[in-house]
Scaffold this motif. Structure first.
Motif, short mmCIF file in Angstrom:
data_model
loop_
_atom_site.label_atom_id
_atom_site.label_comp_id
_atom_site.label_asym_id
_atom_site.label_seq_id
_atom_site.Cartn_x
_atom_site.Cartn_y
_atom_site.Cartn_z
N SER A 1 0.84 -1.20 0.00
CA SER A 1 0.00 0.00 0.00
C SER A 1 0.87 1.26 0.00
O SER A 1 0.37 2.36 0.11
CB SER A 1 -0.90 0.01 1.24
OG SER A 1 -0.08 0.09 2.39
N GLY A 2 2.18 1.07 -0.09
CA GLY A 2 3.08 2.22 -0.10
C GLY A 2 3.21 2.87 1.27
O GLY A 2 3.67 4.00 1.38
N ASP B 1 -3.10 7.56 4.71
CA ASP B 1 -3.77 8.84 4.97
C ASP B 1 -5.17 8.90 4.36
O ASP B 1 -6.13 9.30 5.02
CB ASP B 1 -2.93 10.01 4.45
CG ASP B 1 -1.68 10.19 5.30
OD1 ASP B 1 -1.56 9.48 6.32
OD2 ASP B 1 -0.84 11.04 4.94
N ASP B 2 -5.27 8.50 3.08
CA ASP B 2 -6.58 8.57 2.41
C ASP B 2 -7.60 7.69 3.11
O ASP B 2 -8.73 8.11 3.36
CB ASP B 2 -6.46 8.14 0.94
CG ASP B 2 -5.68 9.17 0.14
OD1 ASP B 2 -5.47 10.29 0.68
OD2 ASP B 2 -5.29 8.85 -1.00
N ILE C 1 -12.27 7.22 6.88
CA ILE C 1 -12.91 6.73 8.11
C ILE C 1 -13.29 7.93 8.98
O ILE C 1 -14.40 7.99 9.54
CB ILE C 1 -11.99 5.78 8.90
CG1 ILE C 1 -11.54 4.61 8.03
CG2 ILE C 1 -12.70 5.24 10.14
CD1 ILE C 1 -10.51 3.70 8.68
N LEU C 2 -12.37 8.90 9.05
CA LEU C 2 -12.62 10.11 9.86
C LEU C 2 -13.90 10.80 9.42
O LEU C 2 -14.70 11.25 10.26
CB LEU C 2 -11.45 11.09 9.68
CG LEU C 2 -10.44 11.23 10.80
CD1 LEU C 2 -9.41 12.28 10.43
CD2 LEU C 2 -11.12 11.59 12.12
N ASP D 1 -14.47 -1.78 6.71
CA ASP D 1 -14.40 -1.65 5.24
C ASP D 1 -12.95 -1.53 4.80
O ASP D 1 -12.49 -2.23 3.90
CB ASP D 1 -15.11 -0.36 4.76
CG ASP D 1 -16.62 -0.43 4.96
OD1 ASP D 1 -17.14 -1.56 5.02
OD2 ASP D 1 -17.25 0.65 5.05
N VAL D 2 -12.25 -0.61 5.46
CA VAL D 2 -10.89 -0.31 5.05
C VAL D 2 -9.97 -1.51 5.30
O VAL D 2 -9.16 -1.89 4.45
CB VAL D 2 -10.37 0.95 5.77
CG1 VAL D 2 -8.89 1.16 5.51
CG2 VAL D 2 -11.16 2.17 5.33
N ALA D 3 -10.14 -2.12 6.46
CA ALA D 3 -9.29 -3.29 6.78
C ALA D 3 -9.52 -4.40 5.75
O ALA D 3 -8.56 -5.00 5.26
CB ALA D 3 -9.58 -3.79 8.18
N ASN D 4 -10.77 -4.65 5.41
CA ASN D 4 -11.06 -5.70 4.43
C ASN D 4 -10.42 -5.38 3.09
O ASN D 4 -9.85 -6.25 2.43
CB ASN D 4 -12.58 -5.87 4.26
CG ASN D 4 -13.17 -6.64 5.43
OD1 ASN D 4 -12.47 -7.41 6.09
ND2 ASN D 4 -14.44 -6.42 5.71
#
Ligand SMILES: Nc1nc2c(ncn2[C@@H]2O[C@H](COP(=O)(O)OP(=O)(O)OP(=O)(O)O)[C@@H](O)[C@H]2O)c(=O)[nH]1
Ligand SMILES: [Mg+2]
Length: 308
Positions: free
Chosen positions: A277-278, A282-283, A288-289, A297-300
């Protein structure tokens, strides 16, 4: 020194190689198998003892005394102190550590501090690799000192054949320890700093704990600074690990391997995700913020990177 030399040196109980091997697995997480794979066959012989307790309880001082007494019985001892704050800060002990780190196993004691940096609580993969290195080098006993805060005190039980929980009178420690869940993991209680006031109160609490938990965990009163009481503790320890029925040792070892596999998978997965993911989330974090996405969602989504 290349990897083959390090491995050969470990088998020869060369302390310089042992130290280099441990530094290598600490500093090269993705290549630790280069050391662990060739030595693994030679592991499984050492007795692994966990020593845990609150910060400042006297763990390092006690560990040092225990190591010396075991060593006097003609057995070699490797010590891993997972201790970010003040590793073996006592003058004489530190002197020994430098001597032992840099020279030979003449004394049969090797002490190594490992930092907790990068750990998300608890013992990390590098510590388990270091235990293997000492084991393959032929150390009879490996003592692992951890500070009993966070998850550490629960983790230590997963790596050791026997656990010593170090308690001290006063400071409200007695009550806190009960809360921290540290009591359940003890095979031996060391009531250290028993030269201080409040020993009786702590003993009362410990005996109460033994009654309610129906565990006959032995209690040894020690003064680590003078060595008082440590001989008895070591005699009990050595007898116990030698006669412990193979079933419970095997159960602990199975638990240890399971725990270790999980640690390796965790570390490798996170490393892979970070590199693919480099290393920049941040994105994702902003999404999420702003509640556009959930952490799940993001973890998956990030975990899909593992299969790519
Ligand atoms: N009075 C007394 N002091 C002790 C005893 N054992 C250790 N100490 C002192 O307590 C202090 C802390 O000892 P350490 O061995 O560094 O304790 P520790 O649990 O390893 O500390 P951390 O690793 O920093 O959590 C030192 O000043 C020791 O000399 C004891 O039995 N009695
Ligand atoms: Mg310490």
């Amino acid at each position: 020194m290349n990897i083959d030399d390090i491995v050969r040196g470990i088998f020869q109980q060369n302390i310089r190689s042992v130290a280099k091997g441990i530094s290598f697995v600490e500093n090269n997480p993705s290549e630790a198998d280069l050391i662990v794979n060739p030595i693994f066959e030679k592991t499984g012989n050492a007795r692994i003892i966990g020593i845990t307790g609150s910060p400042g309880a006297g763990k390092s001082t006690l560990t040092d005394k225990i190591a010396r007494i075991i060593n006097q019985k003609g057995l070699s001892v490797g010590v891993i102190a997972i201790d970010p704050s003040s590793p073996f800060s006592g003058g004489a002990v530190l002197g020994d550590r430098i001597r032992m780190n840099s020279l030979s196993t003449v004394e049969g004691i090797y002490i190594r501090s490992m930092a907790t940096r990068g750990m998300l609580g608890g013992l990390n993969r590098a510590c388990l690799d270091a235990v293997d290195i000492l084991d393959a080098a032929g150390f009879d006993y490996i003592l692992v000192e951890t500070v009993g805060v966070g998850q550490d005190e629960v983790d230590i039980v997963k790596v050791s054949d026997l656990n010593i929980v170090v308690l001290v009178p006063g400071m409200g420690d007695d009550i806190q320890a009960l809360k921290a869940g540290i009591m359940e993991i003890a095979d031996i209680f060391a009531v250290n700093k028993s030269d201080r006031n409040g020993v009786d109160k702590l003993l009362t609490i410990l005996n109460h704990f033994k009654t309610i938990s129906e565990k006959d965990t032995p209690i040894f009163q020690t003064v680590a600074t003078s060595g008082k009481g440590v001989n008895d503790l070591v005699n009990f320890l050595v007898n116990t690990v030698n006669k412990k029925d193979t079933k419970s040792i095997n159960e602990r070892r199975q638990e240890r391997l399971k725990y270790r596999l999980v640690k390796i998978i965790q570390e490798k997965s996170v490393d892979l995700i970070l590199s693919k993911s480099g290393r920049n989330f941040d994105d994702e974090i902003n999404s999420i913020l702003s509640r556009k996405k959930t952490p799940y969602d993001v973890a998956n989504k990030l975990m899909e990177l593992l299969c790519k």
